[in-house]
Design a protein around this motif. Structure first.
Motif, short mmCIF file in Angstrom:
data_model
loop_
_atom_site.label_atom_id
_atom_site.label_comp_id
_atom_site.label_asym_id
_atom_site.label_seq_id
_atom_site.Cartn_x
_atom_site.Cartn_y
_atom_site.Cartn_z
N ARG A 106 0.92 -1.21 -0.03
CA ARG A 106 0.09 -0.07 -0.05
C ARG A 106 0.83 1.22 -0.06
NH1 ARG A 106 -3.29 -3.73 2.68
NH2 ARG A 106 -2.64 -3.58 4.84
N THR A 107 1.99 1.20 0.83
CA THR A 107 2.92 2.36 0.79
C THR A 107 3.36 2.66 -0.65
OG1 THR A 107 3.52 2.07 3.08
CG2 THR A 107 5.06 3.40 2.00
N HIS A 108 3.93 1.61 -1.24
CA HIS A 108 4.57 1.67 -2.37
C HIS A 108 3.61 2.35 -3.72
CE1 HIS A 108 8.73 -0.22 -2.24
NE2 HIS A 108 8.49 -0.07 -0.90
N ARG A 109 2.34 1.60 -3.54
CA ARG A 109 1.38 1.91 -4.48
C ARG A 109 0.97 3.34 -4.36
NH1 ARG A 109 -1.56 -1.44 -8.45
NH2 ARG A 109 -3.09 0.26 -9.09
N ARG A 110 0.97 3.77 -3.25
CA ARG A 110 0.68 5.38 -2.76
C ARG A 110 1.52 6.32 -3.49
NH1 ARG A 110 -0.67 4.45 2.08
NH2 ARG A 110 1.22 5.02 3.11
N LEU A 111 2.95 5.93 -3.31
CA LEU A 111 3.94 6.67 -3.70
C LEU A 111 4.19 6.62 -5.30
CD1 LEU A 111 6.77 5.72 -1.26
CD2 LEU A 111 5.71 7.96 -1.35
N MET A 112 3.53 5.40 -5.88
CA MET A 112 3.76 5.31 -7.30
C MET A 112 2.73 6.03 -7.96
SD MET A 112 5.91 1.65 -8.09
CE MET A 112 5.93 1.99 -9.78
N SER A 237 10.33 11.59 -10.42
CA SER A 237 9.08 11.37 -9.48
C SER A 237 9.31 10.36 -8.39
CB SER A 237 7.63 11.20 -10.26
OG SER A 237 7.45 11.88 -11.15
N LEU A 238 9.61 9.20 -8.61
CA LEU A 238 10.02 8.26 -7.68
C LEU A 238 11.12 8.61 -6.70
CD1 LEU A 238 9.30 4.82 -9.58
CD2 LEU A 238 7.87 5.90 -8.13
N VAL A 239 12.00 9.14 -7.19
CA VAL A 239 13.07 9.78 -6.31
C VAL A 239 12.85 10.62 -5.11
CG1 VAL A 239 15.38 10.85 -6.37
CG2 VAL A 239 15.04 8.95 -7.82
N HIS A 240 11.88 11.56 -5.39
CA HIS A 240 11.51 12.64 -4.75
C HIS A 240 10.20 12.27 -4.23
CE1 HIS A 240 14.96 15.03 -6.23
NE2 HIS A 240 14.20 14.86 -7.30
N ALA A 241 9.55 11.44 -4.41
CA ALA A 241 7.94 11.11 -3.85
C ALA A 241 8.39 10.84 -2.20
CB ALA A 241 7.41 9.72 -4.36
N GLU A 242 7.45 11.30 -1.57
CA GLU A 242 7.31 11.41 -0.08
C GLU A 242 6.03 10.59 0.34
OE1 GLU A 242 8.29 14.67 2.00
OE2 GLU A 242 10.11 14.84 1.41
N ASP A 243 6.13 9.86 1.32
CA ASP A 243 4.84 9.33 2.04
C ASP A 243 4.30 10.29 2.98
OD1 ASP A 243 2.78 7.61 2.37
OD2 ASP A 243 3.55 5.94 3.41
N GLU A 244 3.30 9.96 3.70
CA GLU A 244 2.44 11.14 4.77
C GLU A 244 3.62 11.34 5.62
OE1 GLU A 244 -0.66 8.69 5.49
OE2 GLU A 244 -1.90 9.21 3.71
N ASP A 245 4.51 10.49 6.22
CA ASP A 245 5.21 10.53 7.13
C ASP A 245 6.54 11.05 6.81
OD1 ASP A 245 6.47 8.45 6.01
OD2 ASP A 245 6.26 7.17 7.70
N GLY A 246 6.72 11.52 5.44
CA GLY A 246 7.88 11.94 5.11
C GLY A 246 9.00 10.94 4.58
N SER A 247 8.51 9.72 4.69
CA SER A 247 9.71 8.83 4.40
C SER A 247 9.55 8.63 2.62
CB SER A 247 9.37 7.40 4.80
OG SER A 247 7.89 6.95 4.26
N ARG A 248 10.68 8.13 2.33
CA ARG A 248 11.07 7.91 1.01
C ARG A 248 11.64 6.55 0.50
NH1 ARG A 248 13.89 13.33 -1.65
NH2 ARG A 248 12.47 14.87 -0.93
N LEU A 249 11.24 6.28 -0.70
CA LEU A 249 12.06 4.90 -1.03
C LEU A 249 13.49 4.88 -1.09
CD1 LEU A 249 9.71 4.26 -4.31
CD2 LEU A 249 9.41 3.44 -2.24
N SER A 250 13.84 3.69 -0.48
CA SER A 250 15.28 3.40 -0.34
C SER A 250 15.95 3.15 -1.95
CB SER A 250 15.59 2.22 0.51
OG SER A 250 15.18 0.98 -0.01
N GLU A 251 17.12 3.07 -1.92
CA GLU A 251 17.84 2.65 -3.19
C GLU A 251 17.31 1.35 -3.72
OE1 GLU A 251 22.08 2.84 -3.47
OE2 GLU A 251 22.14 5.03 -3.98
N ALA A 252 17.39 0.54 -2.86
CA ALA A 252 17.01 -1.20 -3.34
C ALA A 252 15.41 -1.02 -3.70
CB ALA A 252 17.14 -1.84 -1.99
#
Length: 467
Positions: A106-112, A237-252
Protein backbone atom coordinates in the motif's frame (compact mmCIF):
# COMPACT_ATOMS: atom_id res chain seq x y z
CA UNK A 1 -26.98 -28.97 13.83
CA UNK A 2 -24.26 -30.78 11.90
CA UNK A 3 -21.90 -28.73 9.77
CA UNK A 4 -21.24 -30.24 6.36
CA UNK A 5 -17.63 -30.84 5.37
CA UNK A 6 -16.15 -28.70 2.57
CA UNK A 7 -16.62 -30.11 -0.90
CA UNK A 8 -13.68 -31.68 -2.70
CA UNK A 9 -12.31 -29.79 -5.68
CA UNK A 10 -12.57 -31.66 -8.98
CA UNK A 11 -9.35 -32.73 -10.66
CA UNK A 12 -7.46 -35.54 -12.35
CA UNK A 13 -6.76 -38.96 -10.93
CA UNK A 14 -3.31 -39.10 -9.40
CA UNK A 15 -0.58 -40.87 -11.35
CA UNK A 16 2.50 -42.10 -9.46
CA UNK A 17 5.73 -40.19 -10.15
CA UNK A 18 3.87 -37.36 -11.91
CA UNK A 19 4.53 -34.44 -9.56
CA UNK A 20 3.66 -30.78 -9.80
CA UNK A 21 6.92 -29.93 -11.57
CA UNK A 22 6.13 -32.39 -14.36
CA UNK A 23 2.67 -30.90 -14.76
CA UNK A 24 4.16 -27.41 -14.45
CA UNK A 25 6.54 -28.05 -17.32
CA UNK A 26 3.64 -29.09 -19.56
CA UNK A 27 1.67 -26.04 -18.48
CA UNK A 28 4.51 -23.62 -19.21
CA UNK A 29 4.81 -24.97 -22.75
CA UNK A 30 1.47 -23.36 -23.69
CA UNK A 31 -0.39 -21.93 -20.66
CA UNK A 32 -3.35 -20.73 -22.73
CA UNK A 33 -4.09 -24.18 -24.17
CA UNK A 34 -3.39 -25.92 -20.85
CA UNK A 35 -5.77 -23.70 -18.90
CA UNK A 36 -8.53 -24.06 -21.51
CA UNK A 37 -8.21 -27.84 -21.29
CA UNK A 38 -8.27 -27.73 -17.49
CA UNK A 39 -11.41 -25.59 -17.58
CA UNK A 40 -13.13 -27.80 -20.18
CA UNK A 41 -12.51 -30.93 -18.11
CA UNK A 42 -13.08 -29.71 -14.57
CA UNK A 43 -14.96 -26.41 -14.65
CA UNK A 44 -14.33 -23.04 -13.03
CA UNK A 45 -12.41 -24.38 -10.01
CA UNK A 46 -10.18 -27.46 -9.81
CA UNK A 47 -6.95 -28.84 -8.36
CA UNK A 48 -4.11 -31.02 -9.57
CA UNK A 49 -4.60 -33.20 -6.50
CA UNK A 50 -8.16 -32.96 -5.13
CA UNK A 51 -7.09 -34.72 -1.91
CA UNK A 52 -4.27 -32.23 -1.28
CA UNK A 53 -5.30 -28.97 -2.99
CA UNK A 54 -1.89 -27.32 -3.12
CA UNK A 55 -2.18 -26.34 -6.77
CA UNK A 56 -5.56 -24.86 -7.59
CA UNK A 57 -7.13 -23.38 -10.75
CA UNK A 58 -9.74 -20.60 -10.65
CA UNK A 59 -11.41 -19.29 -13.80
CA UNK A 60 -14.88 -17.95 -13.01
CA UNK A 61 -15.73 -14.43 -11.77
CA UNK A 62 -17.03 -15.79 -8.44
CA UNK A 63 -13.58 -17.15 -7.59
CA UNK A 64 -11.68 -14.20 -9.04
CA UNK A 65 -13.72 -11.81 -6.90
CA UNK A 66 -12.71 -13.84 -3.85
CA UNK A 67 -9.02 -13.66 -4.82
CA UNK A 68 -8.99 -9.92 -5.56
CA UNK A 69 -11.26 -8.85 -2.70
CA UNK A 70 -9.04 -10.50 -0.06
CA UNK A 71 -5.46 -9.47 -0.94
CA UNK A 72 -4.22 -10.22 2.57
CA UNK A 73 -5.38 -13.84 2.22
CA UNK A 74 -4.54 -14.41 -1.45
CA UNK A 75 -1.12 -12.80 -1.62
CA UNK A 76 1.12 -11.98 -4.57
CA UNK A 77 4.64 -13.39 -4.58
CA UNK A 78 6.06 -13.35 -8.09
CA UNK A 79 8.99 -15.72 -8.63
CA UNK A 80 8.41 -17.59 -5.34
CA UNK A 81 8.95 -20.90 -7.10
CA UNK A 82 12.27 -19.77 -8.58
CA UNK A 83 13.83 -19.39 -5.11
CA UNK A 84 15.80 -16.27 -5.96
CA UNK A 85 18.59 -15.52 -3.44
CA UNK A 86 17.45 -12.58 -1.29
CA UNK A 87 20.78 -10.76 -1.48
CA UNK A 88 20.91 -10.86 -5.28
CA UNK A 89 20.24 -8.21 -7.91
CA UNK A 90 17.63 -10.57 -9.37
CA UNK A 91 15.69 -10.39 -6.09
CA UNK A 92 15.93 -6.59 -5.82
CA UNK A 93 14.80 -6.08 -9.43
CA UNK A 94 11.73 -8.25 -8.90
CA UNK A 95 10.93 -6.95 -5.41
CA UNK A 96 8.48 -4.29 -6.59
CA UNK A 97 4.72 -4.00 -6.51
CA UNK A 98 4.22 -7.44 -8.05
CA UNK A 99 5.76 -9.13 -5.01
CA UNK A 100 4.77 -6.84 -2.13
CA UNK A 101 1.68 -7.25 0.03
CA UNK A 102 -0.06 -5.58 2.96
CA UNK A 103 1.24 -2.25 4.26
CA UNK A 104 4.50 -2.31 2.21
CA UNK A 105 2.45 -2.75 -0.97
CA UNK A 106 0.00 0.00 0.00
CA UNK A 107 2.87 2.39 0.76
CA UNK A 108 4.65 1.74 -2.53
CA UNK A 109 1.39 1.95 -4.46
CA UNK A 110 0.61 5.29 -2.83
CA UNK A 111 4.02 6.66 -3.81
CA UNK A 112 3.84 5.38 -7.39
CA UNK A 113 0.20 6.11 -8.21
CA UNK A 114 0.56 9.86 -8.89
CA UNK A 115 3.01 9.18 -11.73
CA UNK A 116 0.53 6.87 -13.46
CA UNK A 117 -2.86 8.54 -13.07
CA UNK A 118 -4.97 8.94 -16.21
CA UNK A 119 -4.29 12.68 -16.28
CA UNK A 120 -0.62 12.53 -15.35
CA UNK A 121 0.38 10.12 -18.14
CA UNK A 122 -0.79 12.62 -20.75
CA UNK A 123 2.47 14.53 -20.19
CA UNK A 124 4.19 11.65 -22.00
CA UNK A 125 1.96 11.66 -25.11
CA UNK A 126 4.28 13.87 -27.17
CA UNK A 127 7.26 11.69 -26.25
CA UNK A 128 5.47 8.51 -27.37
CA UNK A 129 4.48 10.18 -30.64
CA UNK A 130 7.97 11.58 -31.24
CA UNK A 131 9.68 8.23 -30.65
CA UNK A 132 7.16 6.44 -32.88
CA UNK A 133 7.54 8.92 -35.74
CA UNK A 134 11.35 8.78 -35.54
CA UNK A 135 11.35 4.99 -35.72
CA UNK A 136 8.77 4.84 -38.51
CA UNK A 137 10.69 7.41 -40.56
CA UNK A 138 13.13 4.60 -41.39
CA UNK A 139 10.37 2.36 -42.72
CA UNK A 140 9.49 2.25 -46.42
CA UNK A 141 6.52 0.81 -48.30
CA UNK A 142 7.49 -2.66 -49.47
CA UNK A 143 9.75 -3.35 -46.47
CA UNK A 144 9.28 -6.58 -44.52
CA UNK A 145 9.43 -5.66 -40.84
CA UNK A 146 9.98 -8.14 -37.98
CA UNK A 147 7.21 -6.61 -35.91
CA UNK A 148 8.31 -7.91 -32.53
CA UNK A 149 11.76 -6.34 -32.80
CA UNK A 150 10.46 -3.13 -34.39
CA UNK A 151 7.69 -2.55 -31.87
CA UNK A 152 9.87 -3.61 -28.95
CA UNK A 153 12.36 -0.96 -30.07
CA UNK A 154 9.66 1.74 -30.07
CA UNK A 155 8.45 0.67 -26.63
CA UNK A 156 12.00 0.47 -25.25
CA UNK A 157 12.91 3.93 -26.53
CA UNK A 158 9.67 5.32 -25.13
CA UNK A 159 10.35 3.77 -21.74
CA UNK A 160 13.88 5.17 -21.69
CA UNK A 161 12.51 8.66 -22.32
CA UNK A 162 9.42 8.54 -20.08
CA UNK A 163 10.80 6.49 -17.18
CA UNK A 164 14.45 7.63 -17.21
CA UNK A 165 14.53 10.76 -19.44
CA UNK A 166 17.40 9.27 -21.45
CA UNK A 167 17.91 9.62 -25.18
CA UNK A 168 21.50 8.32 -25.38
CA UNK A 169 21.72 5.60 -28.06
CA UNK A 170 24.61 3.66 -26.47
CA UNK A 171 22.91 3.49 -23.09
CA UNK A 172 19.60 2.57 -24.68
CA UNK A 173 21.13 -0.21 -26.77
CA UNK A 174 22.92 -1.66 -23.79
CA UNK A 175 19.82 -1.67 -21.59
CA UNK A 176 17.65 -3.04 -24.41
CA UNK A 177 20.07 -5.92 -24.91
CA UNK A 178 20.14 -6.71 -21.20
CA UNK A 179 16.36 -6.59 -20.83
CA UNK A 180 15.88 -8.81 -23.90
CA UNK A 181 18.36 -11.32 -22.50
CA UNK A 182 16.67 -11.34 -19.09
CA UNK A 183 13.18 -11.79 -20.57
CA UNK A 184 14.45 -14.69 -22.67
CA UNK A 185 16.07 -16.60 -19.80
CA UNK A 186 13.34 -15.73 -17.28
CA UNK A 187 10.79 -17.34 -19.63
CA UNK A 188 12.83 -20.55 -19.88
CA UNK A 189 11.22 -23.47 -18.00
CA UNK A 190 14.73 -24.44 -16.84
CA UNK A 191 14.94 -21.19 -14.84
CA UNK A 192 11.93 -22.36 -12.82
CA UNK A 193 12.78 -26.04 -12.67
CA UNK A 194 16.54 -25.67 -12.01
CA UNK A 195 17.12 -22.42 -10.06
CA UNK A 196 20.79 -23.10 -9.35
CA UNK A 197 23.82 -20.86 -9.93
CA UNK A 198 25.66 -23.38 -12.09
CA UNK A 199 27.98 -22.76 -15.08
CA UNK A 200 26.07 -22.21 -18.36
CA UNK A 201 22.69 -22.49 -16.62
CA UNK A 202 19.82 -20.10 -17.55
CA UNK A 203 19.56 -19.20 -13.86
CA UNK A 204 23.20 -18.05 -13.71
CA UNK A 205 22.62 -16.00 -16.88
CA UNK A 206 19.62 -14.38 -15.21
CA UNK A 207 21.62 -13.56 -12.07
CA UNK A 208 24.52 -11.99 -13.96
CA UNK A 209 22.20 -10.06 -16.30
CA UNK A 210 20.29 -8.65 -13.34
CA UNK A 211 23.54 -7.43 -11.81
CA UNK A 212 24.28 -5.41 -14.95
CA UNK A 213 20.74 -4.00 -15.10
CA UNK A 214 20.83 -3.03 -11.42
CA UNK A 215 24.16 -1.25 -11.89
CA UNK A 216 22.66 0.86 -14.70
CA UNK A 217 19.55 1.65 -12.67
CA UNK A 218 21.60 2.65 -9.61
CA UNK A 219 23.71 4.93 -11.77
CA UNK A 220 20.57 6.75 -12.97
CA UNK A 221 19.01 6.87 -9.49
CA UNK A 222 22.15 8.44 -8.04
CA UNK A 223 22.28 10.96 -10.86
CA UNK A 224 18.74 12.06 -9.98
CA UNK A 225 19.53 12.36 -6.28
CA UNK A 226 22.77 14.24 -6.83
CA UNK A 227 21.40 16.60 -9.46
CA UNK A 228 18.10 17.44 -7.80
CA UNK A 229 16.32 16.86 -11.12
CA UNK A 230 12.80 18.24 -11.49
CA UNK A 231 11.88 16.55 -14.79
CA UNK A 232 8.63 14.81 -15.73
CA UNK A 233 10.16 11.34 -16.02
CA UNK A 234 8.89 8.59 -13.73
CA UNK A 235 12.23 7.94 -12.02
CA UNK A 236 12.55 11.58 -10.94
CA UNK A 237 9.03 11.42 -9.50
CA UNK A 238 9.84 8.22 -7.59
CA UNK A 239 13.16 9.56 -6.25
CA UNK A 240 11.41 12.62 -4.81
CA UNK A 241 8.12 10.97 -3.77
CA UNK A 242 7.34 11.28 -0.05
CA UNK A 243 4.83 9.36 2.01
CA UNK A 244 2.57 11.02 4.56
CA UNK A 245 5.25 10.60 7.27
CA UNK A 246 7.99 12.07 5.05
CA UNK A 247 9.64 8.72 4.27
CA UNK A 248 11.02 8.01 0.79
CA UNK A 249 11.89 4.91 -1.16
CA UNK A 250 15.34 3.47 -0.45
CA UNK A 251 17.81 2.75 -3.25
CA UNK A 252 16.90 -0.95 -3.20
CA UNK A 253 13.18 -0.09 -3.33
CA UNK A 254 13.75 2.37 -6.17
CA UNK A 255 15.56 -0.32 -8.15
CA UNK A 256 12.56 -2.65 -7.89
CA UNK A 257 9.94 -0.04 -8.71
CA UNK A 258 11.97 1.55 -11.51
CA UNK A 259 12.29 -1.87 -13.11
CA UNK A 260 8.55 -2.47 -12.65
CA UNK A 261 7.77 0.85 -14.34
CA UNK A 262 10.26 0.20 -17.13
CA UNK A 263 9.06 -3.23 -18.30
CA UNK A 264 6.46 -2.62 -21.01
CA UNK A 265 6.69 -6.02 -22.71
CA UNK A 266 2.90 -6.34 -22.52
CA UNK A 267 2.44 -3.28 -24.75
CA UNK A 268 4.64 -4.82 -27.43
CA UNK A 269 2.64 -8.05 -27.27
CA UNK A 270 -0.74 -6.31 -27.55
CA UNK A 271 0.39 -4.14 -30.45
CA UNK A 272 1.52 -7.24 -32.38
CA UNK A 273 -1.73 -9.09 -31.79
CA UNK A 274 -3.74 -6.00 -32.77
CA UNK A 275 -1.93 -5.69 -36.10
CA UNK A 276 -2.41 -9.40 -36.77
CA UNK A 277 -6.14 -9.29 -36.00
CA UNK A 278 -6.62 -6.19 -38.16
CA UNK A 279 -4.76 -7.92 -41.01
CA UNK A 280 -7.24 -10.80 -40.72
CA UNK A 281 -10.20 -8.37 -40.79
CA UNK A 282 -9.44 -6.01 -43.73
CA UNK A 283 -12.71 -4.11 -43.60
CA UNK A 284 -12.11 -3.31 -39.94
CA UNK A 285 -8.51 -2.33 -40.75
CA UNK A 286 -9.88 0.18 -43.29
CA UNK A 287 -12.41 1.54 -40.80
CA UNK A 288 -9.80 2.03 -38.06
CA UNK A 289 -7.36 3.73 -40.47
CA UNK A 290 -10.16 6.00 -41.72
CA UNK A 291 -11.17 6.93 -38.17
CA UNK A 292 -7.61 7.76 -37.17
CA UNK A 293 -7.00 9.84 -40.30
CA UNK A 294 -10.29 11.72 -39.95
CA UNK A 295 -9.66 12.58 -36.30
CA UNK A 296 -5.89 13.16 -36.38
CA UNK A 297 -5.52 14.64 -39.86
CA UNK A 298 -2.27 12.87 -40.67
CA UNK A 299 -0.40 13.73 -37.47
CA UNK A 300 -0.08 12.12 -34.07
CA UNK A 301 -3.13 12.43 -31.79
CA UNK A 302 -3.26 15.22 -29.23
CA UNK A 303 -4.87 14.83 -25.80
CA UNK A 304 -8.36 15.60 -27.08
CA UNK A 305 -8.07 13.40 -30.16
CA UNK A 306 -6.99 10.39 -28.09
CA UNK A 307 -10.44 10.48 -26.52
CA UNK A 308 -12.19 10.63 -29.91
CA UNK A 309 -11.05 7.30 -31.33
CA UNK A 310 -13.83 4.94 -30.16
CA UNK A 311 -13.21 2.25 -32.79
CA UNK A 312 -9.49 2.10 -32.08
CA UNK A 313 -10.28 1.92 -28.38
CA UNK A 314 -12.73 -0.96 -28.96
CA UNK A 315 -10.20 -2.81 -31.14
CA UNK A 316 -7.61 -2.64 -28.36
CA UNK A 317 -10.13 -3.74 -25.73
CA UNK A 318 -11.16 -6.70 -27.87
CA UNK A 319 -7.54 -7.67 -28.54
CA UNK A 320 -6.85 -7.56 -24.80
CA UNK A 321 -9.91 -9.75 -24.22
CA UNK A 322 -8.87 -12.46 -26.67
CA UNK A 323 -5.11 -12.30 -26.16
CA UNK A 324 -4.32 -10.77 -22.76
CA UNK A 325 -0.56 -10.28 -22.23
CA UNK A 326 -0.59 -12.29 -19.00
CA UNK A 327 -2.71 -15.43 -19.54
CA UNK A 328 -1.41 -16.92 -16.29
CA UNK A 329 -1.21 -15.27 -12.86
CA UNK A 330 -0.67 -16.75 -9.40
CA UNK A 331 -1.62 -16.02 -5.81
CA UNK A 332 -0.72 -17.91 -2.63
CA UNK A 333 -2.93 -18.45 0.40
CA UNK A 334 -1.42 -16.79 3.48
CA UNK A 335 -3.68 -18.86 5.74
CA UNK A 336 -6.45 -21.46 5.41
CA UNK A 337 -9.15 -19.95 3.21
CA UNK A 338 -12.72 -20.64 2.21
CA UNK A 339 -13.01 -20.75 -1.57
CA UNK A 340 -16.65 -21.00 -2.53
CA UNK A 341 -17.72 -24.51 -1.45
CA UNK A 342 -14.10 -25.52 -1.01
CA UNK A 343 -11.39 -25.09 1.61
CA UNK A 344 -7.77 -24.26 0.74
CA UNK A 345 -4.79 -24.86 3.02
CA UNK A 346 -2.08 -22.34 3.86
CA UNK A 347 0.43 -22.03 1.03
CA UNK A 348 -1.88 -23.18 -1.75
CA UNK A 349 -0.76 -21.97 -5.17
CA UNK A 350 -3.81 -20.54 -6.96
CA UNK A 351 -3.55 -20.16 -10.75
CA UNK A 352 -6.04 -17.92 -12.53
CA UNK A 353 -6.33 -16.90 -16.14
CA UNK A 354 -7.99 -13.94 -17.81
CA UNK A 355 -7.47 -15.85 -21.08
CA UNK A 356 -10.01 -18.45 -19.93
CA UNK A 357 -12.30 -16.03 -18.09
CA UNK A 358 -12.56 -13.85 -21.21
CA UNK A 359 -13.92 -16.88 -23.09
CA UNK A 360 -16.76 -17.85 -20.77
CA UNK A 361 -19.90 -18.23 -22.88
CA UNK A 362 -22.13 -17.11 -20.02
CA UNK A 363 -20.43 -13.70 -20.19
CA UNK A 364 -19.50 -13.22 -23.86
CA UNK A 365 -21.61 -14.00 -26.92
CA UNK A 366 -19.60 -16.01 -29.46
CA UNK A 367 -16.45 -15.55 -27.31
CA UNK A 368 -13.89 -16.74 -29.89
CA UNK A 369 -14.98 -14.13 -32.42
CA UNK A 370 -12.93 -10.93 -32.78
CA UNK A 371 -15.79 -8.45 -32.49
CA UNK A 372 -14.91 -4.91 -31.33
CA UNK A 373 -18.58 -3.95 -31.74
CA UNK A 374 -19.42 -6.13 -28.74
CA UNK A 375 -18.25 -3.28 -26.51
CA UNK A 376 -21.28 -1.26 -27.61
CA UNK A 377 -23.64 -3.89 -26.14
CA UNK A 378 -21.72 -5.91 -23.55
CA UNK A 379 -20.59 -4.59 -20.17
CA UNK A 380 -18.65 -7.28 -18.32
CA UNK A 381 -17.90 -6.77 -14.65
CA UNK A 382 -14.50 -6.11 -13.12
CA UNK A 383 -14.07 -9.87 -12.55
CA UNK A 384 -15.22 -10.87 -16.04
CA UNK A 385 -12.88 -8.58 -17.98
CA UNK A 386 -9.49 -8.06 -16.38
CA UNK A 387 -6.60 -7.70 -18.87
CA UNK A 388 -4.85 -5.45 -16.33
CA UNK A 389 -5.84 -7.46 -13.29
CA UNK A 390 -8.12 -6.17 -10.54
CA UNK A 391 -8.11 -5.23 -6.89
CA UNK A 392 -5.10 -3.96 -4.96
CA UNK A 393 -2.60 -5.42 -7.44
CA UNK A 394 -4.17 -4.17 -10.67
CA UNK A 395 -1.60 -2.87 -13.16
CA UNK A 396 -0.43 0.55 -11.98
CA UNK A 397 0.64 1.41 -15.54
CA UNK A 398 -2.64 0.57 -17.31
CA UNK A 399 -3.44 4.20 -18.25
CA UNK A 400 0.03 4.70 -19.68
CA UNK A 401 -0.19 1.40 -21.60
CA UNK A 402 -3.44 2.44 -23.29
CA UNK A 403 -2.07 5.89 -24.17
CA UNK A 404 1.10 4.32 -25.54
CA UNK A 405 -0.65 1.68 -27.65
CA UNK A 406 -3.27 4.06 -29.06
CA UNK A 407 -0.62 6.62 -29.99
CA UNK A 408 1.67 4.08 -31.69
CA UNK A 409 -1.20 2.61 -33.70
CA UNK A 410 -2.60 6.02 -34.64
CA UNK A 411 0.77 7.09 -36.06
CA UNK A 412 1.51 3.76 -37.76
CA UNK A 413 -1.89 3.28 -39.44
CA UNK A 414 -1.77 6.76 -40.98
CA UNK A 415 1.49 5.83 -42.74
CA UNK A 416 1.24 2.14 -43.68
CA UNK A 417 -0.97 -0.88 -44.01
CA UNK A 418 0.93 -3.81 -42.46
CA UNK A 419 0.06 -7.25 -43.86
CA UNK A 420 1.28 -10.62 -42.67
CA UNK A 421 3.93 -12.23 -44.87
CA UNK A 422 2.29 -15.17 -46.71
CA UNK A 423 3.23 -18.57 -45.34
CA UNK A 424 3.86 -17.27 -41.82
CA UNK A 425 2.92 -19.68 -39.05
CA UNK A 426 1.67 -17.90 -35.95
CA UNK A 427 1.87 -19.86 -32.71
CA UNK A 428 1.31 -18.60 -29.19
CA UNK A 429 4.40 -18.47 -27.02
CA UNK A 430 4.73 -17.50 -23.37
CA UNK A 431 7.80 -15.26 -23.00
CA UNK A 432 6.84 -13.23 -19.94
CA UNK A 433 3.93 -11.97 -22.09
CA UNK A 434 1.89 -13.98 -24.59
CA UNK A 435 3.49 -13.31 -27.99
CA UNK A 436 3.70 -14.82 -31.48
CA UNK A 437 6.54 -17.34 -31.31
CA UNK A 438 8.35 -16.18 -34.45
CA UNK A 439 8.07 -12.43 -34.10
CA UNK A 440 5.34 -11.70 -36.70
CA UNK A 441 6.98 -10.62 -40.00
CA UNK A 442 4.76 -8.09 -41.83
CA UNK A 443 5.10 -6.30 -45.15
CA UNK A 444 4.38 -2.57 -45.25
CA UNK A 445 1.90 -1.53 -47.95
CA UNK A 446 1.05 2.12 -48.67
CA UNK A 447 -1.71 3.60 -46.55
CA UNK A 448 -5.07 3.12 -48.26
CA UNK A 449 -4.09 -0.10 -50.04
CA UNK A 450 -6.83 -2.71 -50.17
CA UNK A 451 -5.58 -6.21 -49.28
CA UNK A 452 -7.35 -9.49 -48.51
CA UNK A 453 -6.54 -11.29 -45.27
CA UNK A 454 -3.31 -13.27 -45.43
CA UNK A 455 -3.92 -17.04 -45.08
CA UNK A 456 -2.88 -17.91 -41.56
CA UNK A 457 -1.58 -21.12 -40.03
CA UNK A 458 -0.66 -22.01 -36.46
CA UNK A 459 -2.30 -22.56 -33.09
CA UNK A 460 -3.45 -18.94 -32.97
CA UNK A 461 -6.48 -20.29 -34.81
CA UNK A 462 -7.44 -22.06 -31.57
CA UNK A 463 -7.45 -18.71 -29.78
CA UNK A 464 -9.67 -16.76 -32.15
CA UNK A 465 -12.14 -17.70 -34.86
CA UNK A 466 -10.69 -16.16 -38.01
CA UNK A 467 -12.25 -15.65 -41.46
Amino acid sequence: MAVSAPAQLPGPAQIPLVGWRTRGLRMLGDPAEYFMRQYARYGQASAWDPHRPRHVFAFGPEYLKKIFAEPDVFIADSFREVRIPEQSSFYRLTNGLLRRNGDPHRTHRRLMQPSFSARRVLVHRETVADVTERCLSRWRAGDVVPMHDALARIIMLTAMRTVFDIDAPARIDRLQGLISRLLRVAASPLTLLAPYDLPASPFRTALRTCEEIEALLLEMIRERRAGGSTGNDVLTSLVHAEDEDGSRLSEAELVGEAYTAFCHDSSTATLMWTLLLLDQHPRLMNDVADEVSAVCGGGPPDDDQLGRLPLLDAVLKETLRLLPPAPMLIRYTARPAAFGRYQLPTGAMVFFSSYVTHRLEETYHDPLRFDPARWERESPSTYEYLPFGAGAHNCVGRHFAMLEMKTVLAVLLQKFRPVLVPGTRVNRSMRVSLVPSDGLPMRLLPRGTTAPPTPLRGNIRDSVRLP
